[in-house]
Write an enzyme that holds these catalytic residues in place. Structure first.
Site, mmCIF file in Angstrom:
data_model
loop_
_atom_site.group_PDB
_atom_site.id
_atom_site.type_symbol
_atom_site.label_atom_id
_atom_site.label_comp_id
_atom_site.label_asym_id
_atom_site.label_seq_id
_atom_site.Cartn_x
_atom_site.Cartn_y
_atom_site.Cartn_z
ATOM 1 N N GLU A 1 3.356 -12.429 -4.436
ATOM 2 C CA GLU A 1 2.166 -12.745 -5.236
ATOM 3 C C GLU A 1 2.423 -12.601 -6.736
ATOM 4 O OE1 GLU A 1 2.608 -10.045 -3.408
ATOM 5 O OE2 GLU A 1 1.580 -8.280 -4.194
ATOM 6 N N HIS B 1 7.038 -8.575 -3.382
ATOM 7 C CA HIS B 1 5.661 -9.009 -3.628
ATOM 8 C C HIS B 1 5.663 -10.460 -4.117
ATOM 9 C CE1 HIS B 1 3.681 -5.091 -3.177
ATOM 10 N NE2 HIS B 1 4.857 -4.620 -3.512
ATOM 11 N N CYS C 1 5.345 -6.043 1.665
ATOM 12 C CA CYS C 1 5.826 -4.702 1.351
ATOM 13 C C CYS C 1 5.433 -3.705 2.453
ATOM 14 C CB CYS C 1 5.330 -4.287 -0.035
ATOM 15 S SG CYS C 1 6.364 -3.007 -0.739
ATOM 16 N N GLY D 1 0.818 -1.198 0.000
ATOM 17 C CA GLY D 1 0.000 0.000 0.000
ATOM 18 C C GLY D 1 0.852 1.249 0.000
HETATM 19 N N1 GLN Z 1 4.629 2.540 0.386
HETATM 20 C C1 GLN Z 1 5.715 1.657 0.657
HETATM 21 C C2 GLN Z 1 6.971 2.030 -0.098
HETATM 22 O O1 GLN Z 1 6.916 2.756 -1.048
HETATM 23 C C3 GLN Z 1 5.326 0.242 0.343
HETATM 24 C C4 GLN Z 1 5.081 0.031 -1.104
HETATM 25 C C5 GLN Z 1 4.276 -1.201 -1.387
HETATM 26 O O2 GLN Z 1 3.633 -1.734 -0.504
HETATM 27 N N2 GLN Z 1 4.260 -1.634 -2.629
HETATM 28 O O3 GLN Z 1 8.040 1.616 0.263
#
Ligand code: GLN
Length: 556
Positions: free
Chosen positions: A533, A531, A394, A367
């Site tokens: 996934e 990630h 993440c 997020g």
């Molecule tokens: N916002 C966080 C970052 O930029 C995590 C990014 C993400 O969850 N894809 O590091």
């Protein structure tokens, strides 16, 4: 002058268009056709989008669905998720064309003087450039089949140059080397209660007006298309009836290749393009059977909570949902998803305990931004203290570090720099900018993106889960665990009252970037900066998801 690409004489082209309405699943349809061939030949997918963004990287997931990150760092449309999962390929960012990229290339060429003396026009210059991309990719990849999906619906203004380019391509390469597949809709209007062919006829006629004669028509329908309707569509669209394929609604997208196989698509491709490659779908269909069986008579049902803020659109977390499916198929169980909106937890509408009542596993996915963050921290604290199997992805890992720092290590002001604003100061930034990131102003393709190696600590849970000391996973982030605090966080509770430890068990090779963390004294608390996934597929489920569901299965 840039190299002019021409047809290599070997590649076969399958061009997939869509008609009647959007949202029929053209990506899945194209990927399913590819899946029938990909066991025995190299199928390279190309997606043509009409919008002017260079890529979807800067679009809100609630508008465009998940951003799918490729190994080479490309930020692509979710359809690339289907392609990679169905075709067993590692896609490249070049295979994703947007009108934004095409126009940029044209304007760069014009300034360079490539068109000196000529008026630059949509036809031939834009269409030639699009064709060149098709030929170049076919050539560079030594593709047996180039599977071209044209986004949007026939009749949309913004896709017409792709359609014209594809028409010209089919003319250039000749009939035995290219064919069009058109996906349409066969409604069964309530009250009428019979399958209707007219929208399909109209849509094929729209294509005919553009000089394109599709040779396979797939009708999305609630039911199998009745033989007399196949005859009728065939008659009005110049097709043998058996080239009209039932795109029947299925519960799981993974059933589509099996349906297409049974409906005879491989035989049509063999006949038309001379590429008979009997599909190899044994293992695939066993796993689909497991999904289907467990949805009716489950061996066991697990509830997996996905806790995030883009809840308005489940497509924002499409690959997370798919990864849960993949793992559940392998474990012969059913996994139901519960969507938990962390903003509601944050503002007290519901407590973490209430939101997670009866769940067997929890995921806090990726997020951005500060909205809903504290709700996520509350959820993480709850699963840590209540031994609920957990996977943080993440942002989910970053906030797990924040939670542990605050509540176990006694670092009360711990937070992520991403929360910092004019009215909120982060006292102890346990999550900080990756080196160099704070200076970056441009938003497009500037994060740490794509595949990186992860070195895994000997004897860790991560090593057990992956069965390896070195893996490669995909990243998309601007922030990281602040190396300054790593020692303090790994030391745990300074008073010694809480014995639980946080271990950074995966690191970047050659860099001080924490990429996996895990907790001791917990059945399964794993979080990763990458990630997982994005690399999961039905045949090869992501180990961290498999581990999560296994832990939940053992506990439930
Ligand atoms: N916002 C966080 C970052 O930029 C995590 C990014 C993400 O969850 N894809 O590091």
């Amino acid at each position: 002058m840039a190299q002019q690409y021409q047809y290599n004489g070997k590649t076969k082209f399958i061009i997939v268009t869509g008609g009647v309405i959007s949202g029929l699943g053209k990506g899945v349809a194209a990927a399913s056709i590819g899946a029938l061939l990909s066991a025995r030949m190299k199928v390279v997918p190309v997606k043509c989008d009409g919008y002017l963004n260079t890529d979807p990287g800067t679009m809100n997931p609630t508008e465009h669905g998940e951003v799918f990150v490729l190994d080479d760092g490309g930020e692509c449309d979710m359809d690339f998720g289907h392609y990679e999962r169905f075709l067993n390929v590692t896609a490249k960012k070049d295979w994703s064309l947007t009108m934004g990229r095409i126009f940029k290339m044209i304007l760069d060429k014009e300034r360079r003087g490539d068109y000196l003396g000529h008026t630059v026009q949509f036809i031939p210059h834009v269409t030639d450039l699009i064709k060149e991309q098709f030929y170049r990719i076919a050539d560079q990849e030594k593709a047996d089949v180039l599977l071209i999906e044209i986004g949007g619906t026939v009749g949309d203004l913004e896709n017409q140059f792709y359609i014209e380019a594809a028409r010209q391509l089919s003319h250039d390469v000749g009939r035995t080397n290219a064919m069009f597949v058109h996906l349409t809709y066969v409604p069964i209007p309530s009250g009428v209660n019979e399958q209707k062919s007219k929208p399909t006829q109209m849509s094929v006629h729209d294509l005919n007006r553009l000089g394109i004669y599709p040779e396979i028509v797939i009708g999305r329908c609630e039911e199998y298309i009745k033989p007399h309707l196949k005859e009728k569509i065939g008659l009005f669209c110049n097709l043998p009836a058996d080239h009209v394929i039932s795109g029947v609604d299925v519960q799981h997208v993974y059933e589509c290749p099996l349906v297409y196989d049974a409906e005879g698509i491989p035989e049509i491709l063999a006949k038309r393009l001379n590429i008979y490659a009997p599909p190899k779908l044994d293992q695939w269909s066993k796993l689909v059977e497991s999904l289907k069986r467990n949805s009716v008579t489950p061996r066991k049902t697990l509830t997996v909570a996905i806790c995030g803020k883009y809840m308005a659109l489940e497509d924002s977390y499409a690959s997370v949902v798919e990864s849960i499916r993949h793992a559940s198929a392998h474990l012969d169980l059913r996994a139901d998803i519960r969507w938990v909106d962390t903003e509601k937890v944050e503002n007290g509408e519901i407590t973490a305990a209430e939101a997670l009542k009866g769940v067997d596993a929890v995921i806090v996915p990726g997020g951005f931004g500060s909205r809903g963050i504290e709700g996520k921290v509350m959820v993480i604290q709850y699963v840590r203290e209540n031994n609920i199997p957990f996977l943080g992805i993440c942002y989910g890992m970053q906030l797990s570090v924040v939670e542990f720092a605050r509540h176990v290590c006694g670092m009360k002001g711990a937070g992520t720099i991403e929360m910092e604003s004019s009215n909120y100061h982060v006292e102890t930034p346990v999550i900080a900018y990756l080196p160099g990131q704070e200076k970056i102003k441009d938003m497009g393709a500037t994060m740490r993106l794509g595949g990186h190696d992860v070195l895994i600590k000997e004897g860790s849970k991560a090593q057990e889960v992956y069965g390896s000391n070195q893996i490669r996973e995909r990243f998309r982030h601007r922030y990281e665990v602040n190396p300054q605090f790593v020692q303090q966080i790994e030391a745990g509770d300074p008073t010694g009252a809480n014995q639980q430890k946080l271990v950074f068990s995966g690191k970047a090779s050659g860099e001080d970037i924490m990429q996996i963390m895990e907790l001791t004294d917990h059945p399964y608390f794993m979080a990763c900066q990458f990630h997982p996934e994005l690399k999961s597929s039905l045949i090869h489920p992501a180990p961290l998801f498999l581990g999560l569901l296994k832990a939940a299965d053992e506990r439930a």
